[in-house]
Design a protein around this motif. Structure first.
Motif, short mmCIF file in Angstrom:
data_model
loop_
_atom_site.label_atom_id
_atom_site.label_comp_id
_atom_site.label_asym_id
_atom_site.label_seq_id
_atom_site.Cartn_x
_atom_site.Cartn_y
_atom_site.Cartn_z
N TYR A 133 39.79 37.22 68.54
CA TYR A 133 39.76 38.42 69.15
C TYR A 133 41.21 38.75 69.70
N THR B 14 33.97 41.93 79.41
CA THR B 14 33.75 41.36 77.92
C THR B 14 33.08 42.08 77.02
N ARG B 15 33.36 42.04 75.78
CA ARG B 15 32.43 42.88 74.93
C ARG B 15 31.14 41.82 74.47
N ASP B 16 31.10 40.43 75.00
CA ASP B 16 30.51 39.49 74.23
C ASP B 16 29.82 38.74 75.66
N ALA B 17 28.65 38.03 75.44
CA ALA B 17 28.10 37.18 76.42
C ALA B 17 28.82 36.05 76.75
N GLN B 18 29.79 35.37 75.61
CA GLN B 18 30.31 34.13 75.78
C GLN B 18 31.78 34.57 76.48
N SER B 19 32.15 35.71 76.73
CA SER B 19 33.32 36.11 77.36
C SER B 19 34.57 35.67 76.41
N ASP C 226 35.64 37.88 74.02
CA ASP C 226 36.29 39.21 73.76
C ASP C 226 36.78 40.00 75.02
N TYR D 256 28.85 46.64 78.20
CA TYR D 256 29.76 45.62 78.83
C TYR D 256 29.25 44.47 79.34
N TYR D 257 29.65 43.10 79.17
CA TYR D 257 29.39 41.95 80.14
C TYR D 257 30.34 42.10 81.20
#
Length: 416
Positions: A89, A277-282, A284, A306-307
């Motif tokens: 990313y 972030t754009r994802d739950a795993q942080s 992106d 967003y997250y």
């Protein structure tokens, strides 16, 4: 076990020849069929000339008992090298440093041994290794990527920060270390952050364990999940508990695309950190802010989901546990239209977030002509608006009716 069991087992593999020497990469079969008496130790010694490679064989094949192998089963021999890394990313400006030159990075570009990556202000970069380990390099950071042993990774943090997420299956095998001029942190777990500034090296461990050693070799520490460290320039290591994850009080979309975040204060926090972030795993990361107050404004944020994760920062600068929430961000600009002899005000809001529409002749709103708190989430229709220039604004209120922020404002020309 006898060496013949290894040699005999290779005869059953199509295309593989029998050899009394270590198999070269180009000659090595992709799998080994287990014969009675085989152990991962012996398999690793025969194929790789290094019995300690059994750690990697165990991880790749998810084998619980390395000395009790089931005959006739297959052992995958395709050990992965961590290199090259790739840019998973990328947000904002980031560069590869080559001979003092900066080459712009793009998503998907390979990063190899000895390369230096750097992120610009407000940028974020995520590197992925072949075994699935990831390293997030946020704003204003510089990292050199090196080997650690034959297949390990050593990230030399020159400045800034690295957040590492390492698959748990890799923990006991491939070395993964982060080095600064003050100390070295070796992964014994799956998720931790290291930041390097002028005064000290700071780390936070969120999962697993991390082994910490000062560069002067004078101190060592094992840091577990829920703990952090501060390594001074003199090599002193302080282990501290992470502050608990703070509570989100409100997340509000404002006019112009701004996003307002309010956090419940935590004692004895010295500051707070928020990431989008754009994802739950942080992985992106598109925005990262620090503040001494428990409030943030993310300006001109595009509409979308967003997250959001927020953490409190301890007195020594160690970032605490994160709380995370999926948030929708929408346009909150107020739409104002003329409908005959009335004015229609429409904006997006929720029942649990009180607002107020105000009109005044003076833009200071010291003496409002109208101060109307809508009872529903529908549009507001105002009739008999005074002629001439009239200022309007929509404000957000707290539980006591006090104004906390201006959502949107403008000027009505009611003369027509």
């Amino acid at each position: 076990m006898a060496e013949t069991s290894i040699l005999d087992s290779t005869l059953s593999l199509p295309g593989s020849g029998v050899s009394d020497t270590v198999r070269q990469d180009e000659d090595r079969p992709k799998v080994h069929r287990v014969m009675p008496g085989d152990t991962l130790w012996d398999i690793a010694k025969f194929y790789f000339d290094d019995p300690y490679e059994w750690y990697f064989l165990q991880q790749v094949n998810t084998i619980d008992e390395p000395v009790l192998l089931q005959p006739n089963t297959l052992v995958d021999l395709t050990l992965q090298d961590a290199f090259p890394l790739s840019v998973l990313y990328l947000y904002g400006d980031a560069w590869l440093i080559e001979g003092g030159r900066k080459v712009a990075l793009e998503q998907g570009i390979a990063v190899d041994e000895g390369d230096i990556v750097e992120t610009g202000r407000g940028a974020s970069l995520t590197l992925e290794m072949s075994d699935g380990a990831r390293a997030v390099v946020p704003s204003n950071s510089r990292v050199m990527v090196n080997r650690d042993g034959e297949r390990g990774i050593r990230l030399i943090l020159v400045k800034g920060e690295v957040e590492s997420q390492v698959p748990s299956r890799q923990n006991s095998g491939r070395p993964y270390n982060i080095q600064t001029t003050s100390g070295v942190l070796g992964v014994r777990g799956t998720r931790f952050t290291v930041s390097y500034g002028d005064a000290a090296v700071l780390s936070s461990v969120y999962e697993g364990k991390v082994a910490v050693q000062s560069q002067q070799m004078s101190e060592r520490a094992q840091v577990a999940a829920g703990q952090g460290t501060r390594i001074s320039q003199q090599g002193d290591i302080d282990v501290v508990g992470l502050l608990a994850a703070p509570q989100l009080l409100s997340v509000t979309s404002l006019a112009g695309g701004d996003l307002e975040v309010l956090v419940k204060p935590i004692a004895p926090a010295s500051g707070y950190r928020a990431q989008l972030t754009r994802d739950a795993q942080s992985l992106d990361v598109i925005a990262d802010q620090r503040s001494t107050a428990p409030e943030f404004i993310f300006p001109e944020l595009p509409v979308g989901d967003y997250y959001l994760r927020v953490a409190a920062v301890g007195n020594q600068g160690v970032v605490g546990e994160y709380s995370q929430r999926l948030i929708p961000h929408f346009s909150t600009g107020v739409t104002v239209t003329r409908e005959g002899d009335a004015w229609r005000f429409d904006w997006k809001r929720q029942n649990n977030t009180p607002h107020k529409l105000e009109l005044a002749f003076d833009k200071s709103f010291d003496q409002p002509l109208i101060s109307y708190p809508p009872a529903t989430t529908g549009a507001v229709l105002l009739r008999q608006v005074p002629s001439g220039e009239v200022y309007w604004r929509v404000v957000k209120l707290d539980d006591k009716g006090n104004i906390t922020s201006v959502i949107d404002s403008g000027l009505l020309d009611a003369s027509g």
